[in-house]
Design a protein around this motif. Structure first.
Motif, PDB file in Angstrom:
ATOM      1  N   MET A  43       0.384  44.903  34.442  1.00  0.00           N
ATOM      2  CA  MET A  43      -0.533  44.219  33.905  1.00  0.00           C
ATOM      3  C   MET A  43      -0.107  43.369  32.642  1.00  0.00           C
ATOM      4  O   MET A  43       0.203  43.744  31.645  1.00  0.00           O
ATOM      5  CB  MET A  43      -1.708  45.058  33.532  1.00  0.00           C
ATOM      6  N   ASP A  44      -0.231  42.156  33.089  1.00  0.00           N
ATOM      7  CA  ASP A  44      -0.049  41.109  31.721  1.00  0.00           C
ATOM      8  C   ASP A  44      -1.548  41.190  30.965  1.00  0.00           C
ATOM      9  O   ASP A  44      -2.692  41.363  31.471  1.00  0.00           O
ATOM     10  CB  ASP A  44      -0.006  39.499  32.257  1.00  0.00           C
ATOM     11  N   CYS A  45      -1.433  41.180  29.436  1.00  0.00           N
ATOM     12  CA  CYS A  45      -2.363  41.505  28.576  1.00  0.00           C
ATOM     13  C   CYS A  45      -3.232  40.218  28.426  1.00  0.00           C
ATOM     14  O   CYS A  45      -4.504  40.404  28.226  1.00  0.00           O
ATOM     15  CB  CYS A  45      -1.821  41.890  27.174  1.00  0.00           C
ATOM     16  N   GLU A  46      -2.674  38.886  28.374  1.00  0.00           N
ATOM     17  CA  GLU A  46      -3.400  37.728  28.005  1.00  0.00           C
ATOM     18  C   GLU A  46      -3.316  37.029  29.250  1.00  0.00           C
ATOM     19  O   GLU A  46      -2.566  36.267  29.779  1.00  0.00           O
ATOM     20  CB  GLU A  46      -2.676  37.192  26.908  1.00  0.00           C
ATOM     21  N   PHE A  82      -6.182  44.031  28.971  1.00  0.00           N
ATOM     22  CA  PHE A  82      -7.026  44.980  28.204  1.00  0.00           C
ATOM     23  C   PHE A  82      -8.346  45.346  29.009  1.00  0.00           C
ATOM     24  O   PHE A  82      -8.778  46.712  29.225  1.00  0.00           O
ATOM     25  CB  PHE A  82      -7.179  44.830  26.663  1.00  0.00           C
ATOM     26  N   THR A  83      -9.407  44.168  29.044  1.00  0.00           N
ATOM     27  CA  THR A  83     -10.627  44.607  29.802  1.00  0.00           C
ATOM     28  C   THR A  83     -10.357  45.277  31.072  1.00  0.00           C
ATOM     29  O   THR A  83     -11.303  45.829  31.397  1.00  0.00           O
ATOM     30  CB  THR A  83     -11.333  43.185  29.616  1.00  0.00           C
ATOM     31  N   ALA A 132       1.609  47.835  30.336  1.00  0.00           N
ATOM     32  CA  ALA A 132       1.344  46.490  29.969  1.00  0.00           C
ATOM     33  C   ALA A 132       2.644  45.721  29.931  1.00  0.00           C
ATOM     34  O   ALA A 132       3.638  46.114  29.721  1.00  0.00           O
ATOM     35  CB  ALA A 132       0.680  46.903  28.199  1.00  0.00           C
ATOM     36  N   LEU A 133       2.257  44.685  30.258  1.00  0.00           N
ATOM     37  CA  LEU A 133       3.269  43.524  30.431  1.00  0.00           C
ATOM     38  C   LEU A 133       3.115  42.415  29.570  1.00  0.00           C
ATOM     39  O   LEU A 133       2.185  41.589  30.149  1.00  0.00           O
ATOM     40  CB  LEU A 133       3.411  42.985  32.039  1.00  0.00           C
ATOM     41  N   ARG A 186      -3.251  48.866  20.924  1.00  0.00           N
ATOM     42  CA  ARG A 186      -4.174  48.177  21.453  1.00  0.00           C
ATOM     43  C   ARG A 186      -3.932  48.666  23.032  1.00  0.00           C
ATOM     44  O   ARG A 186      -5.056  48.930  23.855  1.00  0.00           O
ATOM     45  CB  ARG A 186      -4.132  46.844  21.379  1.00  0.00           C
ATOM     46  N   ALA A 187      -2.737  48.564  23.662  1.00  0.00           N
ATOM     47  CA  ALA A 187      -2.721  48.929  24.931  1.00  0.00           C
ATOM     48  C   ALA A 187      -2.934  50.192  25.489  1.00  0.00           C
ATOM     49  O   ALA A 187      -3.501  50.603  26.497  1.00  0.00           O
ATOM     50  CB  ALA A 187      -1.351  48.564  25.566  1.00  0.00           C
ATOM     51  N   HIS A 188      -2.385  51.155  24.333  1.00  0.00           N
ATOM     52  CA  HIS A 188      -2.701  52.502  24.773  1.00  0.00           C
ATOM     53  C   HIS A 188      -4.244  53.061  24.590  1.00  0.00           C
ATOM     54  O   HIS A 188      -4.787  53.661  25.353  1.00  0.00           O
ATOM     55  CB  HIS A 188      -2.066  53.433  23.658  1.00  0.00           C
TER      56      HIS A 188
END
Length: 908
Positions: free
Chosen positions: A827-830, A837-838, A859-860, A871-873
């Protein structure tokens, strides 16, 4: 200053008393044995005095003064101003008849005096005829005497009291002012100045003779008190000056000089107290004068350096030096001393006290302004560092995304069939991309270290494996440059360590890279040792020694300093090795270690670091591999002397009997000699690249001779490109081929393994365990909005036989995860519309609501800061993979989650 001016005006306008002039004459009595009758018979030997005063330096004996006064029917007073005179006798005669006799002096009790005064007052009787006056003075101290005849002493005494009160009031006001300042700002400088002004007041008491009015029965103590007050004032001036320049960091030599002078003054005061009667005026004045000159020189020095408050101190000490130079010969009795000398000295004390107060006030304003400027600069610097860190973090994220495409595509391209020229081009692109990525990481590390954002891990890791992995990166470079890369790990060093393995690996790579940057030919030696074993605080020492160009002293001092400024290390002319060492130095500080650099005169540098080692690691040693090695006869064949010594030291500590040979011919001679003596070697370590006879040629010669190959274990040490094939090595009788540099633990384990099963036939080097096979139905979803990154990750997954699904934003990824149970989601974060994240948070909420099993989401992202990992955690992700993605990391990640699926568990 105003009080001093008013005082001068009062002195000029005060009405002078109608003093009677008298012609005095003097007779010296060296033995001090003459009586009044003897003196009267020797009137012709008296010498006329030019005025009404006389003087004599410190000496034995006495002096007689004589004058004849005309008849008078009114009361007159003879005022003798003679400080510190031990004995003074007054005789008044008329017509050969003694009319008045008075014996006094500071050596006699005060009740011998006619009036309580600092001066000696003698009443002259009224007579119808001439009056003969004799005055005898005796003292071991200098004699300074003023003789005045006045109709009434009250006017003169009142004037002296007025002078004293005015001057003392000035000193008192200055002291009170500085005491009030202490309530607002408690500082050592203010305390020292207040004490100094108080001691000046004490000295003024003695100068004006008020101590004699208090010590009526112990007048002999007044000279001692005068000297002690002068010494105490000077000692306090030393303390005051030291405190005044404390913030300017006095050099050590000046501090030592002030300490020596202070101790000298204290010793002189102790000597005075113990001896009392011994006169050492010349020594005291010399100590005081030397101290004044030192304080004046220090003040001028810091005034020239730009510390403006020092100019007031320089002016005050200059005034004191001038006044002391003018007064010193008069006070010691070598010159006539005017009556106003004491008042002038006290007036100088008032002016210097005022200058000291002005200097302290200006110093306080200077420090406040400096503190304000420092606070402002610190706030601006903090804001700049924070803004720069945020900017670099953002730029790092933006750059890593296209770098992921460059490195990923070149890595995929290297796995395809290409011509040699094409492969060289692609390899060059891949290497340049890795160097650019390293530069980005270094810049980001400097910024994070500058802002204090780096946090170290504290985990247990295999230290030997970390060393070997670090050396493995530089093996190809060492072989390409023909630089001998050697490593030595002391056997006492524990295999398992506790700390941050990632940062420690970064430190080791930085040290090795610095050595390679400066070494074109020669050798590089990595030494790991344990210091302080058996002490409460053992330390691990890692040193990298090279034979290249030594570091310049300026660069060496800059690298080991605590300063870290990104603007300095990003400036032109600063190499990557310097940046790496700057980062290393700060990382070592965070690890509570030390970093040092030693350079030779012409060649070679040694960069070393020490780190604390927990005592628990030393109490729990690893597995014992020494037992199979005890007593084994080993022959080391290598043309490099350092390699031979390192191998000898390593193997000897394992209990092996080591013999060294510098060439193949020497090794053959040793083998044949030992074979004739029936003392066969058990193991031979061969270097491949040797002049005259290579390692392969030596192994073939040994294998061809049945007398030499008697159950002999051959192990070859060589570079990567020069390593022979396994078939050729087997045919030559070589059991193992190890790539140089060989880590100590690897060599030890290899020897122990081979020697423990010598009865088994020679075989190949053990192969690495095969990776866990991936199931055919392993499903992966890649959520990435960047087309290039998606293409790279898809290509890497295809190389491990996985065909992934893709999504371009968080909404698509969420819909796909709800429809299909994936085994792994990258999962790309942005991403647009909905970020990673959402999407993860909504997926975790949907899983809890629908009671569905947890989907592994990693997270990728191009962000590598710790806050992004946290934040990813917090969003519910199960891992973090930074861009650019490497094929090996992606393979390990997929294999981990495949094994987790096989066990039927999911990481929580």
């Amino acid at each position: 200053m105003l009080a001093s001016v008013v005082l001068a005006l009062l002195y000029a306008s005060f009405p002078a008393s109608a003093d009677e002039m008298a012609a005095w004459s003097r007779l010296d009595d060296p033995e001090g044995s003459l009586q009044l009758s003897d003196v009267r018979e020797r009137l012709s030997e008296f010498r006329s005095l030019p005025g009404q005063e006389t003087h004599r330096p410190a000496d034995e004996g006495a002096i007689w003064l004589y004058t004849r006064l005309p008849a008078s029917d009114s009361s007159r007073v003879l005022r003798a101003i003679a400080p510190n005179v031990a004995y003074i006798d007054f005789y008044a005669l008329s017509d050969g008849r003694t009319l008045s006799l008075n014996r006094t002096g500071i050596a006699r009790p005060g009740n011998y005096r006619e009036q309580p005064s600092r001066d000696f007052l003698f009443t002259l009787p009224s007579t119808a005829g001439p009056l003969d006056v004799f005055v005898r003075m005796e003292s071991q101290s200098p004699i300074r005497a003023f003789l005045k005849i006045a109709p009434n002493a009250e006017i003169s005494i009142a004037f002296r009291l007025l002078m004293f009160g005015t001057l003392l009031g000035c000193l008192c006001m200055l002291m009170i002012f500085n005491m009030m300042q202490l309530f607002y700002r408690r500082s050592s400088t203010g305390i020292a100045l207040t004490l100094l002004l108080g001691l000046q007041m004490v000295a003024a008491f003695n100068i004006f003779g008020l101590a004699s009015m208090i010590l009526v029965e112990k007048l002999y103590l007044t000279p001692l008190l005068m000297d002690l007050s002068a010494l105490a004032t000077m000692a306090c001036a030393l303390y005051f000056t030291s405190a005044f320049f404390n913030g300017q960091q006095l050099p050590l030599r000046l501090q030592l000089l002030l300490y020596v002078e202070f101790i000298s003054l204290v010793l002189a005061a102790a000597f005075l107290i113990l001896t009392k009667d011994v006169y050492i005026g010349e020594v005291l004045y010399s100590l005081i004068g030397l101290s004044l000159l030192t304080l004046f020189a220090i003040s001028v020095k810091y005034w020239q350096q730009g510390f403006k408050p020092a100019r007031w101190l320089a002016l005050a000490y200059l005034l004191a030096i001038i006044a002391g130079s003018l007064a010193l010969p008069r006070m010691m009795g070598y010159w006539y001393s005017p009556e106003w000398l004491g008042r002038s000295l006290v007036m100088v004390s008032v002016i210097t006290g005022f200058l000291f107060t002005v200097a302290v006030g200006e110093r306080q304003r200077y420090l406040l302004e400096k503190h304000f400027l420092m606070s402002r600069d610190q706030a601006a610097n903090t804001a700049e560092i924070k803004g720069k860190a945020d900017f670099l973090a953002r730029m790092s994220h933006e750059i890593r995304t296209p770098m992921n495409g460059v490195l990923g595509m070149t890595e995929l391209l290297l796995g395809t069939a290409m011509s040699p020229k094409q492969r060289d081009y692609v390899q060059t692109i891949h290497s340049a991309g890795n160097e650019l990525l390293s530069l980005i990481n270094e810049i980001l590390d400097i910024s994070r270290l500058e802002s204090g954002q780096i946090e170290l891990e504290d985990v247990q890791f295999d230290f030997n494996a970390l060393i070997e992995d670090s050396l493995d990166i530089f093996r190809a470079k060492a072989e390409h440059r023909q630089v001998e890369l050697i490593s030595f790990i002391q056997p006492q060093v524990p295999r398992m360590m506790i700390g941050d393995p990632t940062r420690l690996r970064q430190v080791l790579l930085s040290l090795l890279d610095n050595a390679f940057q400066r070494t074109e030919v020669g050798e590089i030696l990595l030494v790991v040792a344990l210091e302080g074993q058996g002490t409460p605080s053992p330390r691990l020492r890692i040193a990298v020694q090279d034979s290249g160009t030594p570091l310049e002293p300026e660069a060496r001092n800059r690298l080991v300093s605590n300063k870290l400024d990104s603007r300095e290390f990003l400036a032109a002319g600063v190499s990557g090795a310097h940046r790496g060492l700057a980062i290393t130095q700060r990382l070592i500080m965070l690890m509570k270690g030390e970093l040092g650099i030693e350079s030779g005169a012409e060649t070679g540098s040694t960069v070393w670091l020490t780190l604390p080692v927990p005592q628990s690691l030393l109490d729990n040693p690893g597995a014992d591999l020494d037992r199979p090695l005890h007593g084994v006869r080993l022959l080391v064949v290598d043309d490099n002397e350092t390699c031979r010594k390192v191998l000898q030291l390593q193997c000897s500590t394992w209990g092996m009997n080591v013999t060294l040979a510098a060439s193949g011919r020497e090794a053959l001679a040793l083998l044949r000699t030992k074979a004739n003596l029936q003392e066969y070697f058990d193991v031979v370590l061969l270097d491949q690249e040797m002049p005259g006879m290579t390692g392969m040629q030596l192994a073939a010669r040994i294998n061809e001779d049945p007398n030499l190959s008697h159950d002999l274990l051959l192990i070859m040490l060589t570079g990567i490109t020069n390593a022979p094939s396994k078939i050729i090595a087997r045919n030559a009788g070589i059991k193992r081929v190890l790539t140089k540099p060989v880590a100590g633990y690897t060599l030890k384990a290899t020897l122990a393994d081979e020697l423990s099963r010598r009865s088994q036939p020679f075989g190949e080097t053990p192969r690495e365990p095969q990776s866990t096979p991936l199931p055919n139905d392993f499903k992966v979803l890649v959520a990435e909005d960047n087309i290039i990154s998606t293409k790279v990750i898809r290509g890497m997954l295809k190389k491990i036989n996985i065909e992934p699904d893709t999504a371009t934003n968080g909404l698509e990824a969420l819909a796909a995860m709800q429809q299909t149970p994936y085994d792994l989601v990258l999962m790309d974060c942005e991403m647009p519309e909905m970020d990673g994240f959402t999407a993860t948070e909504r997926m975790r909420a949907w899983e809890a609501r629908e009671n569905r099993p947890r989907t592994p989401i990693v997270a990728l992202t191009a962000h590598i800061l710790s806050e992004h990992k946290e934040r990813a955690h917090d969003a519910g992700m199960d891992g973090h993979m930074a861009k650019p993605v490497e094929l090996s990391q992606l393979r390990d990640l997929v294999q981990f989650w495949a094994s987790e699926r096989e066990r039927g568990t999911t990481k929580k």
